[in-house]
Write a protein that holds these residues in place. Sequence first.
Motif, short mmCIF file in Angstrom:
data_model
loop_
_atom_site.label_atom_id
_atom_site.label_comp_id
_atom_site.label_asym_id
_atom_site.label_seq_id
_atom_site.Cartn_x
_atom_site.Cartn_y
_atom_site.Cartn_z
N GLN A 102 2.33 1.65 1.82
CA GLN A 102 3.57 1.75 2.58
C GLN A 102 3.24 1.82 4.07
O GLN A 102 2.32 2.52 4.47
CB GLN A 102 4.35 2.99 2.16
CG GLN A 102 5.70 3.10 2.82
CD GLN A 102 6.55 4.19 2.18
OE1 GLN A 102 6.61 4.28 0.96
NE2 GLN A 102 7.19 4.99 2.99
N ARG A 108 8.80 -11.40 3.21
CA ARG A 108 9.46 -10.99 1.96
C ARG A 108 9.15 -11.93 0.81
O ARG A 108 9.19 -11.52 -0.35
CB ARG A 108 10.97 -10.91 2.17
CG ARG A 108 11.39 -9.74 3.01
CD ARG A 108 12.88 -9.75 3.25
NE ARG A 108 13.29 -8.56 4.01
CZ ARG A 108 14.49 -8.43 4.56
NH1 ARG A 108 15.41 -9.37 4.42
NH2 ARG A 108 14.77 -7.32 5.24
N ASP A 123 8.91 -4.55 -0.17
CA ASP A 123 9.95 -4.40 0.85
C ASP A 123 9.37 -4.76 2.20
O ASP A 123 8.19 -4.51 2.46
CB ASP A 123 10.43 -2.94 0.96
CG ASP A 123 11.27 -2.49 -0.21
OD1 ASP A 123 12.27 -3.16 -0.50
OD2 ASP A 123 10.92 -1.46 -0.82
N TYR A 124 10.21 -5.34 3.06
CA TYR A 124 9.80 -5.63 4.43
C TYR A 124 11.05 -5.61 5.29
O TYR A 124 11.91 -6.48 5.16
CB TYR A 124 9.11 -6.99 4.53
CG TYR A 124 8.24 -7.14 5.75
CD1 TYR A 124 6.86 -7.04 5.64
CD2 TYR A 124 8.79 -7.34 7.01
CE1 TYR A 124 6.05 -7.15 6.76
CE2 TYR A 124 7.98 -7.45 8.13
CZ TYR A 124 6.61 -7.36 7.99
OH TYR A 124 5.81 -7.46 9.10
N THR A 125 11.17 -4.60 6.14
CA THR A 125 12.40 -4.42 6.89
C THR A 125 12.14 -3.97 8.32
O THR A 125 11.33 -3.07 8.54
CB THR A 125 13.29 -3.36 6.20
OG1 THR A 125 13.57 -3.79 4.87
CG2 THR A 125 14.58 -3.15 6.94
N GLU A 147 7.65 -1.19 5.41
CA GLU A 147 7.04 -2.18 4.51
C GLU A 147 6.49 -1.47 3.28
O GLU A 147 6.00 -0.35 3.39
CB GLU A 147 5.86 -2.89 5.18
CG GLU A 147 6.13 -3.56 6.48
CD GLU A 147 4.85 -4.12 7.11
OE1 GLU A 147 3.95 -4.59 6.37
OE2 GLU A 147 4.76 -4.07 8.34
N ARG A 148 6.54 -2.17 2.14
CA ARG A 148 5.82 -1.72 0.94
C ARG A 148 5.14 -2.92 0.33
O ARG A 148 5.74 -3.98 0.18
CB ARG A 148 6.77 -1.08 -0.08
CG ARG A 148 7.31 0.26 0.37
CD ARG A 148 8.04 1.02 -0.72
NE ARG A 148 9.02 0.19 -1.39
CZ ARG A 148 9.42 0.38 -2.66
NH1 ARG A 148 8.91 1.35 -3.38
NH2 ARG A 148 10.33 -0.41 -3.20
#
Length: 99
Positions: free
Chosen positions: A3, A30, A37-39, A54-55
Amino acid sequence: MIQINGTITLDEGVLEHARDAIIEMVEASRAEDGCIDYTFAQDLSDPNVLVLYERWRDQEALQAHSQSAHMAKFQEAMQQFGQPSRNIRMYATDEGTEL
């Protein structure tokens, strides 16, 4: 799972010029194998601060992301805006517990 959490502080007015490059990079990230996740989000109290979340499935997926063509293109595009202030941390974690 890996993460990534943090903030990136841009100079005044940079976001309006960099938004398209950021969106393109996020969409490509993404789609990567191993991306969970990517934000990027804009801080409501300071519009020059982006919050990054991010994960990734594992370290190998994160490494592939950092070496991807779209990240190189993004970094090249962002160089025109100077060096933003960054406070980003990486964590090895599990899936967590739903609240």
